[in-house]
Design an enzyme around this catalytic site. Sequence first.
Site, PDB file in Angstrom:
ATOM      1  N   SER A   1       0.854  -1.197   0.000  1.00 50.04           N
ATOM      2  CA  SER A   1       0.000   0.000   0.000  1.00 50.04           C
ATOM      3  C   SER A   1       0.885   1.240   0.000  1.00 50.04           C
ATOM      4  CB  SER A   1      -0.945  -0.033   1.215  1.00 50.04           C
ATOM      5  OG  SER A   1      -1.834   1.052   1.190  1.00 50.04           O
ATOM      6  N   THR A   2       0.849   2.034   1.063  1.00 53.17           N
ATOM      7  CA  THR A   2       1.617   3.279   1.120  1.00 53.17           C
ATOM      8  C   THR A   2       3.113   3.017   0.912  1.00 53.17           C
ATOM      9  OG1 THR A   2       0.017   4.111   2.725  1.00 53.17           O
ATOM     10  CG2 THR A   2       2.072   5.343   2.489  1.00 53.17           C
TER      11      THR A   2
ATOM     12  N   HIS B   1      -2.700  -1.061  -3.263  1.00 56.88           N
ATOM     13  CA  HIS B   1      -3.839  -0.169  -2.995  1.00 56.88           C
ATOM     14  C   HIS B   1      -3.677   1.085  -3.851  1.00 56.88           C
ATOM     15  CE1 HIS B   1      -4.218  -2.023   1.317  1.00 56.88           C
ATOM     16  NE2 HIS B   1      -4.647  -2.837   0.377  1.00 56.88           N
TER      17      HIS B   1
ATOM     18  N   MET C   1       0.060   1.024   5.239  1.00 57.86           N
ATOM     19  CA  MET C   1      -0.691   1.247   6.459  1.00 57.86           C
ATOM     20  C   MET C   1      -1.636   0.085   6.726  1.00 57.86           C
ATOM     21  SD  MET C   1      -1.712   5.274   6.094  1.00 57.86           S
ATOM     22  CE  MET C   1      -2.870   5.124   7.454  1.00 57.86           C
TER      23      MET C   1
ATOM     24  N   ASP D   1      -3.963  -5.089   6.009  1.00 60.22           N
ATOM     25  CA  ASP D   1      -4.445  -5.868   4.873  1.00 60.22           C
ATOM     26  C   ASP D   1      -3.361  -6.850   4.440  1.00 60.22           C
ATOM     27  OD1 ASP D   1      -6.110  -6.711   2.815  1.00 60.22           O
ATOM     28  OD2 ASP D   1      -5.337  -5.211   1.412  1.00 60.22           O
TER      29      ASP D   1
END
Length: 372
Positions: free
Chosen positions: A190-191, A217, A311, A314
């Site tokens: 993600s991030t 993401h 973050m 997940d």
Amino acid sequence: MTIKVLVVDDSSFFRRRLTEILAADPELEVIDTANNGQQAVEKAIALKPDVITMDIEMPVMDGITAVREIMRQQRTPILMFSSLTHEGAKATLDALDAGAVDFLPKKFEDIARDKDDAVALLRQRVKAVARRRPIARSGAVTRPALTRSAFERPKLSERLQESSAPVRSGAAGSFKASGKKYKLLMIGTSTGGPIALQRIITALPANFPLPIVLIQHMPAAFTGAFATRLNGLSKITVKEAQDNDLLKAGVAYLAPGGKQMLIEGSDNQAKLRIKEDDSPRITFKPSVDITFGSAARVFKDQVLAVVLTGMGADGREGARLLKQYGSRIWAQDEASCVVYGMPQAIAAAGLMDVEVSLADTASKLIAEVTHG
């Protein structure tokens, strides 16, 4: 101590709105604003903020040039605001490549359906990126201060408690391949993921022996542009996944934004199913958990799954299912993560077999799947 924020945007309305939202959080302090990239560079040097929010299209100096200049003179975590268009996607990826940490849609309704949720996510994202120094693009990784993500450490099952300790990142040459046979490589992130994925995927050889599934993401408008960029930089083929794609060795399939990607069929003839998901219960679309879980049912113990910077948590439950079938789970180490959330969730749950630094992930993947 409060997190000092510099807000940069050529729209006075957006600067004022963003300032009001951030200033309402006692942990955040907007110390100044700037209306173009040149001002942003000057104020970044003079004020030394903890984080900068940055627009892309601005007069005098655009946001991408400003990011590059700030990274050169005063390395600071930068959160970009972008339009959800094809051109906006390309510009945002350029900004990330220049050194920005993360991005958010400029329209708040694109961040979350509910206004309060959008505001909360915005504040959370600013805090998350502020805690990390940007990763050096040259290959050296700046070691940040240690932080903890806000989730409870889950109790470990008896089976996991009895498992062997994970292999930690060590000196070059210390890694020893497990000798396990695989039929699929999966990477969830993600991030900070776009640059992490770019660094890994572009280092893989054209004859990489496994199909690769990527879950990042990212909004729907961005995944096509990101896949195209990776494909142009890589020796392997990279594409945005389509419904009914057959998994082939040496091809990386990027999950489309706004949808869920599942794996169906058999381990010898697996295919991807791309499905709409309107469920309010599922936060991430695509979701690492959903794709990992579907792979576990098809490939059982033949998956190598890697969880990178991001973050939240997940990927943890999908990794748990993979682990139960006997597949192996790698997680990125804290020092090289932009945000140590998703990998920390894997480590805290006792699911991690190997911890890897971003700098040597590609070489270790090659050694693991080729038993080199």
